[in-house]
Design an enzyme around this catalytic site. Structure first.
Site, PDB file in Angstrom:
ATOM      1  N   GLN A  81     -21.065 -57.650 -34.216  1.00  0.00           N
ATOM      2  CA  GLN A  81     -20.717 -56.399 -34.387  1.00  0.00           C
ATOM      3  C   GLN A  81     -21.303 -56.029 -35.747  1.00  0.00           C
ATOM      4  OE1 GLN A  81     -17.638 -53.606 -32.735  1.00  0.00           O
ATOM      5  NE2 GLN A  81     -16.924 -53.738 -34.328  1.00  0.00           N
TER       6      GLN A  81
ATOM      7  N   SER B  53      -6.145 -56.942 -31.117  1.00  0.00           N
ATOM      8  CA  SER B  53      -5.476 -56.269 -30.519  1.00  0.00           C
ATOM      9  C   SER B  53      -5.105 -56.867 -29.368  1.00  0.00           C
ATOM     10  CB  SER B  53      -5.953 -54.684 -29.742  1.00  0.00           C
ATOM     11  OG  SER B  53      -6.660 -53.821 -31.283  1.00  0.00           O
TER      12      SER B  53
ATOM     13  N   GLN C 281     -14.302 -58.421 -40.735  1.00  0.00           N
ATOM     14  CA  GLN C 281     -15.207 -59.823 -40.259  1.00  0.00           C
ATOM     15  C   GLN C 281     -14.988 -60.781 -38.904  1.00  0.00           C
ATOM     16  OE1 GLN C 281     -15.172 -62.243 -42.860  1.00  0.00           O
ATOM     17  NE2 GLN C 281     -15.649 -63.361 -42.297  1.00  0.00           N
TER      18      GLN C 281
ATOM     19  N   LEU D  39      -3.460 -50.932 -33.187  1.00  0.00           N
ATOM     20  CA  LEU D  39      -4.313 -51.021 -34.474  1.00  0.00           C
ATOM     21  C   LEU D  39      -2.539 -52.130 -35.179  1.00  0.00           C
ATOM     22  CD1 LEU D  39      -3.833 -47.086 -36.423  1.00  0.00           C
ATOM     23  CD2 LEU D  39      -5.763 -48.712 -35.131  1.00  0.00           C
TER      24      LEU D  39
ATOM     25  N   HIS E  92      -6.146 -54.419 -38.938  1.00  0.00           N
ATOM     26  CA  HIS E  92      -6.785 -52.396 -38.544  1.00  0.00           C
ATOM     27  C   HIS E  92      -6.227 -51.928 -40.371  1.00  0.00           C
ATOM     28  CE1 HIS E  92      -7.313 -52.573 -34.646  1.00  0.00           C
ATOM     29  NE2 HIS E  92      -8.513 -52.076 -34.981  1.00  0.00           N
TER      30      HIS E  92
HETATM   31  O1  PAF Z   1     -14.963 -52.656 -33.268  1.00  0.00           O
HETATM   32  C1  PAF Z   1     -14.086 -51.714 -32.791  1.00  0.00           C
HETATM   33  O2  PAF Z   1     -13.078 -51.308 -32.535  1.00  0.00           O
HETATM   34  C2  PAF Z   1     -15.030 -51.468 -32.027  1.00  0.00           C
HETATM   35  O3  PAF Z   1     -16.497 -52.016 -31.480  1.00  0.00           O
HETATM   36  C3  PAF Z   1     -15.917 -49.665 -31.899  1.00  0.00           C
HETATM   37  C4  PAF Z   1     -16.498 -50.099 -33.893  1.00  0.00           C
HETATM   38  C5  PAF Z   1     -15.177 -48.728 -32.680  1.00  0.00           C
HETATM   39  C6  PAF Z   1     -17.001 -48.956 -31.927  1.00  0.00           C
HETATM   40  O4  PAF Z   1     -16.182 -48.573 -30.887  1.00  0.00           O
END
Ligand code: PAF
Length: 278
Positions: free
Chosen positions: A155, A188, A150, A33, A37
């Protein structure tokens, strides 16, 4: 903060909380993190009474075995950060707790271009892996609201579509990108950059910013060409830099509203992605 590793214990606690009608905010992560995050946790805290975070390094969304093996897992530090941020529940399961029947990807849904272009083209099957785990986590956590960054823009579009189709009661929140002082989007993976790579990493945001500044003028194509040139020079290796429609990700060759520039580069051994709404 309550730390839970077992799925049944987790769902039982969630059921108890739901019976009290508390609003559940959920932040799924793969750990390691950083401030980005933690900003998602803060957003969740503002909107929800119970904040749940998951840390699970999802093996089926990785394309390269060494990327999975080297993915940072500083769990003790993560726990400390979440406690400081006031997270209520951390769900941190083992792989076989989640994939009881083996590492099987759910590829039953068709997301069209959203999963085939850009990241989808370079990392085939990646989004099937993401969708599989996100579906499982949503089913276990039953959140009212979810919070995604974002930085992983493509995703976000995939998850937004998944929510519209399968979880219409969940409110989807996209939270802004947090950046290091030099503009590098927080990730990360940044800890893998050498001091030298970190120094020149500012080019990524700079070229995106340049595109934004030149968008709406006839100079944007020149800005795009310059940007591609800068990010193709060693130690950068450009994977893509595209201007796309921000909803469909279709590429754009004329000025239009609702556009986004998306970039992926290798910087030394580290893969970085970033984007900017134009
Ligand atoms: O963005 C991320 O960290 C990952 O793709 C997620 C959404 C936790 C799924 O493993």
């Amino acid at each position: 903060m309550i730390l839970i590793k077992n799925s049944q214990t987790f769902t039982a606690l969630i059921k108890e909380e739901k019976a009290k009608k508390v609003k559940i905010g959920f932040v799924p992560t793969m750990g390691a993190l950083h401030a980005g995050h933690l900003s998602l946790i803060k957003f969740a805290r503002q909107k929800c009474e119970l904040v749940v975070c998951s840390i699970f390094v999802n093996p089926i969304q990785f394309n390269v075995a060494s990327d999975l093996a080297n993915y940072p897992r500083p769990i003790e530090n993560d726990i400390q950060l979440l406690v400081q941020e006031g997270c209520d529940i951390l769900f941190h399961p083992e792989v076989d707790e989640i994939y009881v029947n083996g590492l099987v990807k759910d590829s039953s849904s068709n997301f069209g271009n959203l999963t085939h272009l850009l990241e989808g083209a370079i990392r085939p099957g990646h989004f099937d892996g993401v969708v599989t785990i996100v579906k499982k986590l949503f089913q276990l956590c039953e959140p009212d609201e979810v919070f995604f960054g974002q930085k992983d823009y493509q995703q976000c579009l995939v998850i937004e579509t998944l929510i519209q189709r399968n979880f219409p009661n969940i409110v989807f929140n996209i939270c802004p990108i947090l950046r290091e002082e030099n503009g590098l989007a927080m990730s990360s993976r940044n800890i893998r950059l050498s001091a030298e790579e970190r120094k020149i990493s500012h080019h990524i945001y700079k070229v995106l910013k340049d595109l934004k500044d030149n968008w709406q003028t006839q100079h944007w194509e020149i800005a795009l060409k310059n940007a591609r040139h800068i990010l193709s020079e060693a130690p950068f290796k450009l994977e893509y830099l595209c201007v796309c429609n921000a909803k469909t990700l279709d590429s754009i060759d004329n000025f239009e509203d609702n556009a986004i520039a998306l970039v992926a580069v290798q910087l030394g051994n580290t893969r970085l992605i970033d984007n900017i709404l134009l």
